[in-house]
Design a protein around this motif. Structure first.
Motif, mmCIF file in Angstrom:
data_model
loop_
_atom_site.group_PDB
_atom_site.id
_atom_site.type_symbol
_atom_site.label_atom_id
_atom_site.label_comp_id
_atom_site.label_asym_id
_atom_site.label_seq_id
_atom_site.Cartn_x
_atom_site.Cartn_y
_atom_site.Cartn_z
ATOM 1 N N SER A 101 41.190 32.857 33.373
ATOM 2 C CA SER A 101 40.513 34.026 32.804
ATOM 3 C C SER A 101 39.061 33.726 32.476
ATOM 4 O O SER A 101 38.198 34.606 32.562
ATOM 5 C CB SER A 101 41.254 34.491 31.539
ATOM 6 O OG SER A 101 42.548 34.936 31.856
ATOM 7 N N SER A 106 38.009 39.156 33.737
ATOM 8 C CA SER A 106 38.423 40.477 34.212
ATOM 9 C C SER A 106 38.224 41.517 33.121
ATOM 10 O O SER A 106 38.298 41.217 31.926
ATOM 11 C CB SER A 106 39.904 40.463 34.620
ATOM 12 O OG SER A 106 40.156 39.481 35.593
ATOM 13 N N VAL A 310 46.510 36.540 30.194
ATOM 14 C CA VAL A 310 45.502 37.137 31.086
ATOM 15 C C VAL A 310 45.167 38.559 30.641
ATOM 16 O O VAL A 310 43.972 38.931 30.549
ATOM 17 C CB VAL A 310 46.013 37.132 32.542
ATOM 18 C CG1 VAL A 310 45.101 37.985 33.428
ATOM 19 C CG2 VAL A 310 46.060 35.705 33.077
ATOM 20 N N ALA A 314 41.621 39.886 29.184
ATOM 21 C CA ALA A 314 40.963 41.001 29.880
ATOM 22 C C ALA A 314 40.650 42.120 28.895
ATOM 23 O O ALA A 314 39.576 42.755 28.966
ATOM 24 C CB ALA A 314 41.861 41.515 31.002
#
Length: 412
Positions: A101, A106, A310, A314
């Motif tokens: 990450s 993201s 993740v 994000a």
């Protein structure tokens, strides 16, 4: 009639893995080229998954009870090293997700979730409370709701009680029941190619990968990339630590024979019978795998740890929150503990995302929008997550069992 007999003989001669591959190809063809036939074919997948889900709780209860009741105290099992591998593997997966990450940050376009029945846990305390309450759940209710924590608890208690009080004839009856249920599972697994065919046809017809928005594609890339890294790098290192030889033949065997069915069933519980069958073919110690595999389906959640980490990072990036290394390490610990409790929470790993988001003071409504994004990409994320989780259960069990056998051979 002769043609049917010939077809059955050919079917039996071809290996199960090759039959599953054929089912995948035929299912993909039907899903893409014959959409009108999909509803009729999809029932095969529903029947297969339904049968596995139905038999799995009773299978676990009977096998664990029989294993404990008949256990010879002089026979060593290897549960402790397997538990250690489960925990190390899950934490390593969370750390790998943090690194990925950071390397490929993201963001996401948040959407509103239409499911107002979602009820995520409010904290680690609630996750642990759910697990403890599952331990003392009504045994009949645990079987009917596939509460594997409760099933394991009652099976262990009944097994110990039978070992102390039952007559030899009763133990023989329990052993015979265990063999009978295992035979039923074997019959169900023989229909795996047809079930996979139906599942693949339904998936191919419903999924349009080209329609994925670019940022969701990047999110999927990070998620699946992390899971592939754990499956092909982290897990082999842990297996090598135990068996001290090339781990990849065992890794690929488990991915092929456990990971592929789990990818399409998207259920660790449904894949427990598949893992039992594989463990039996590998000649693993039944007293070990009859406990470690259902336990792994409950607490060995490397894929869930990756999903939680993740998507939480994000969400932090989307909110413009800067995450330092120390906080990311804390997130890894939270994701590890939360992932171990994922199966005890309705909705699995996605509903544990708000818990992790609370570490960064991300509002709950935003966190639930992240859950909605997870549901959108779930057809890929959940399939890959289940494949990693379930194949790792049998992989670590085999590694610990083989490593102990090799060590015993050296000392003799």
């Amino acid at each position: 009639m002769m043609f049917c007999n010939t077809l059955c003989r050919v079917y039996r001669r071809v290996g199960l893995v090759y039959q599953i591959i054929a089912g995948l190809l035929v299912g993909a063809f039907i899903g893409e080229m014959l959409p009108a036939a999909v509803p009729a074919v999809a029932i095969l997948g529903k029947l297969f998954v339904g049968a596995l889900k139905s038999v799995a709780p009773f299978l676990v209860f009977v096998l664990v009870t029989a294993a404990i009741a008949q256990h010879n105290t002089e026979t060593k099992t290897h549960i402790r090293p397997i538990l250690l591998m489960y925990l190390i593997g899950t934490f390593s997966a969370a750390v790998a997700a943090v690194a990925a990450s950071f390397a490929f940050p993201s963001t996401m376009t948040l959407v509103q979730s239409g499911d107002h029945a979602l009820n995520p846990p409010s904290g680690i305390a609630q996750v642990m409370s759910n697990l403890l309450m599952n331990l003392v759940a009504n045994p009949i209710g645990a079987l009917s709701s596939a509460n594997y924590i409760g099933i394991l608890a009652w099976a262990l208690l009944l097994g110990f009680a039978l070992r102390r009080t039952a007559a030899a004839s009763t133990l023989t009856a329990v052993a015979d029941l265990s063999k009978a249920v295992s035979a039923i599972v074997g019959w169900i697994i023989r229909f795996a190619p047809l079930g996979i065919l139906g599942l693949m046809a339904e998936t191919a017809a419903a999924t349009e990968f080209s329609s994925m928005i670019r940022e969701y594609g990047k999110l999927i890339f990070v998620l699946v990339g992390c899971m592939a890294f754990v499956a092909l790098v982290v897990n082999p290192l842990l297996v090598f630590w135990k068996i001290r030889k090339n781990p990849y033949p065992l890794v690929f065997l488990c991915l092929r024979e456990s990971g592929i069915p789990a990818f399409f069933t998207r259920s660790s519980a449904a894949n427990i019978p598949v893992n039992f069958a594989l463990a039996k073919r590998l000649n693993l110690h039944e007293d070990t795998y009859s406990v470690s595999l259902p336990l792994g389906a409950t607490i060995n959640m490397a894929g869930a740890a990756i999903t939680i980490t993740v998507l939480t990072l994000a969400a932090a990036n989307t909110q413009g929150i800067t995450v330092d290394f120390a906080t990311a390490l804390l997130l890894s610990l939270i994701a590890t503990v939360s992932a171990c409790g994922a199966s005890g929470v309705a909705g699995g790993s996605l509903l544990l995302i708000p818990l992790a988001c609370s570490l960064f003071n991300i509002p709950n409504d935003v966190a639930m929008n992240v859950v909605a994004v997870g549901l959108i990409i779930g057809v890929i994320q959940d399939s890959a997550e289940t494949a990693l989780n379930s194949s790792t259960d049998v992989l670590f069990t085999a590694a610990a069992d083989m490593g102990a056998a090799a060590q015993a051979g050296k000392t003799q």
